[in-house]
Design an enzyme around this catalytic site. Structure first.
Site, PDB file in Angstrom:
ATOM      1  N   LYS A  52      -2.313  -0.068 -54.165  1.00 62.03           N
ATOM      2  CA  LYS A  52      -3.552  -0.299 -53.524  1.00 62.03           C
ATOM      3  C   LYS A  52      -4.857  -1.252 -54.978  1.00 62.03           C
ATOM      4  O   LYS A  52      -5.505  -2.187 -54.317  1.00 62.03           O
ATOM      5  CB  LYS A  52      -4.175   1.020 -52.855  1.00 62.03           C
ATOM      6  CG  LYS A  52      -3.127   1.526 -51.836  1.00 62.03           C
ATOM      7  CD  LYS A  52      -4.230   3.162 -51.718  1.00 62.03           C
ATOM      8  CE  LYS A  52      -3.545   3.395 -50.764  1.00 62.03           C
ATOM      9  NZ  LYS A  52      -4.195   4.813 -49.971  1.00 62.03           N
ATOM     10  N   GLN A  96      -6.214  10.048 -52.645  1.00 64.08           N
ATOM     11  CA  GLN A  96      -4.936   9.756 -52.154  1.00 64.08           C
ATOM     12  C   GLN A  96      -4.656  11.531 -52.161  1.00 64.08           C
ATOM     13  O   GLN A  96      -5.038  12.417 -52.756  1.00 64.08           O
ATOM     14  CB  GLN A  96      -4.111   9.227 -53.292  1.00 64.08           C
ATOM     15  CG  GLN A  96      -2.899   9.006 -53.325  1.00 64.08           C
ATOM     16  CD  GLN A  96      -2.403   7.883 -52.010  1.00 64.08           C
ATOM     17  OE1 GLN A  96      -2.888   6.814 -52.210  1.00 64.08           O
ATOM     18  NE2 GLN A  96      -1.500   8.472 -50.929  1.00 64.08           N
ATOM     19  N   ASP A 119     -11.001   5.600 -45.584  1.00 64.24           N
ATOM     20  CA  ASP A 119      -9.989   5.435 -45.711  1.00 64.24           C
ATOM     21  C   ASP A 119     -10.544   6.305 -43.755  1.00 64.24           C
ATOM     22  O   ASP A 119     -10.031   6.712 -43.207  1.00 64.24           O
ATOM     23  CB  ASP A 119      -9.794   7.366 -46.089  1.00 64.24           C
ATOM     24  CG  ASP A 119      -8.548   6.401 -46.641  1.00 64.24           C
ATOM     25  OD1 ASP A 119      -7.674   5.602 -46.659  1.00 64.24           O
ATOM     26  OD2 ASP A 119      -8.034   7.305 -47.905  1.00 64.24           O
TER      27      ASP A 119
END
Ligand code: NAD
Length: 292
Positions: A52, A96, A119
């Site tokens: 990422k 994460q 997200d």
């Protein structure tokens, strides 16, 4: 049969975003800055987060990686989140997953400022997605929708079976594909571990999205001629012949299923790269949605 090439499509998306960043810079606008929090040393999570960061660099976004040790307490993590919520330079960030077992994932996701929640996991953003309002869409289903759009896969009126009901893949996928949109307007059946007659249900499907994490689960006898099959599964299995020491297996028996399909995604090189691209697309939206 068309192989839906997520690697090539995601490279195109990154190139398009890089152009948009250039234009934004030329206008003197703020370039999006994405941060990622990684707790612990999980190998797969580290690989994902590093990828990422690389994607951000390629596109021209700012990026910050915050690595915290596996022993980090929930309180310490919530403090780090609070700091990002109040940092004006950070437009969006991700935590994460998975988190170490001693940390309550829900408490963490609830603490993320919905305006910075690229997200799309915060309940406020899940609600907005469900209502079809502008928001951040979880990266994997968003990447799949983008892949279907770019390959002009017909979806209207199609029978679609989603296997797996997780909050990050199966559930949002079923919502997006049933919405009054393109891609969408499908009649969706959401299957899970308690579903009866799953094989039979799959055999009737025009579109199958397999997101359960069981290698080779979808076999040729479960797939109708001409179906579109999207393989979300990623399972790492040891492979001494690979430099990494492992290879990735999807949820679909690709070699046997592909000849029956109109469209199919490979693993690797299908949904995985599109998930990464979708996170970059969400990050591009921060200036727009962050002020909403
Ligand atoms: P999860 O473990 O949270 O959910 C799995 C789902 O599958 C559950 O809802 C369960 O009910 C269902 N399931 C399990 N066994 C089943 C069975 N025998 N029949 C029917 N349904 C069954 O998983 P997840 O986080 O949604 O991930 C699913 C897979 O997708 C994993 O392999 C994961 O690694 C992969 N994944 C890939 C990407 C990507 O970018 N390609 C992103 C996220 C997840």
């Amino acid at each position: 049969m068309v192989v839906l090439d997520g690697k090539e499509t995601s490279a195109k998306i990154r190139a398009e975003l890089a152009e948009q960043v250039k234009a934004l810079k030329a206008e003197g606008g703020k370039v999006p800055h994405l941060a990622a929090i990684l707790v612990g040393e999980d190998g797969a999570s580290r690989t994902y987060v590093n990828a990422k960061v690389r994607d951000c660099e390629e596109v021209g976004f700012g990026s910050t990686l915050i690595k915290l040790p596996a022993e980090t307490t929930q309180e310490e993590l919530l403090k780090a989140i609070n700091k990002l919520n109040n940092d004006e330079d950070i437009d969006g960030y991700i935590v994460q997953l998975p988190l170490p077992k001693h940390i309550d994932e829900t408490a963490v996701l609830m603490a993320v400022d919905p305006k910075k929640d690229v997200d799309g996991f915060h309940p406020q953003n899940v609600g907005r997605m469900t209502l079809g309002l502008p928001t951040y869409i979880p990266a994997t289903p968003m990447g799949i929708v983008e892949l279907l759009r770019r390959y002009e896969v017909p979806t209207e009126g199609k029978d679609c079976v989603v296997i797996g009901r997780s909050h990050i893949v199966g559930s949002p996928m079923s919502i997006l594909l049933s919405q009054h949109n393109y891609p969408g307007n499908c009649t969706v059946t959401l299957c899970h571990s308690r579903t009866k007659n799953l094989e039979e249900i799959c055999r009737k499907a025009d579109i199958i999205v397999a997101a359960l994490g069981r290698p080779g689960f979808v076999t040729a006898d479960m797939v109708k001629e001409g179906a579109c099959v999207i393989d979300v599964g990623i399972t790492r299995v040891d492979d001494a012949t690979k430099k990494s020491g492992f290879r990735l297996l999807g949820d679909v028996d690709f070699d046997a299923v592909a000849p029956k399909c109109s469209f199919i995604t490979p693993v690797p090189g299908g949904v995985g790269p599109m998930t990464r691209a979708a996170l970059m697309m969400n990050t591009m939206k921060v200036t727009e949605l962050g002020q909403a």
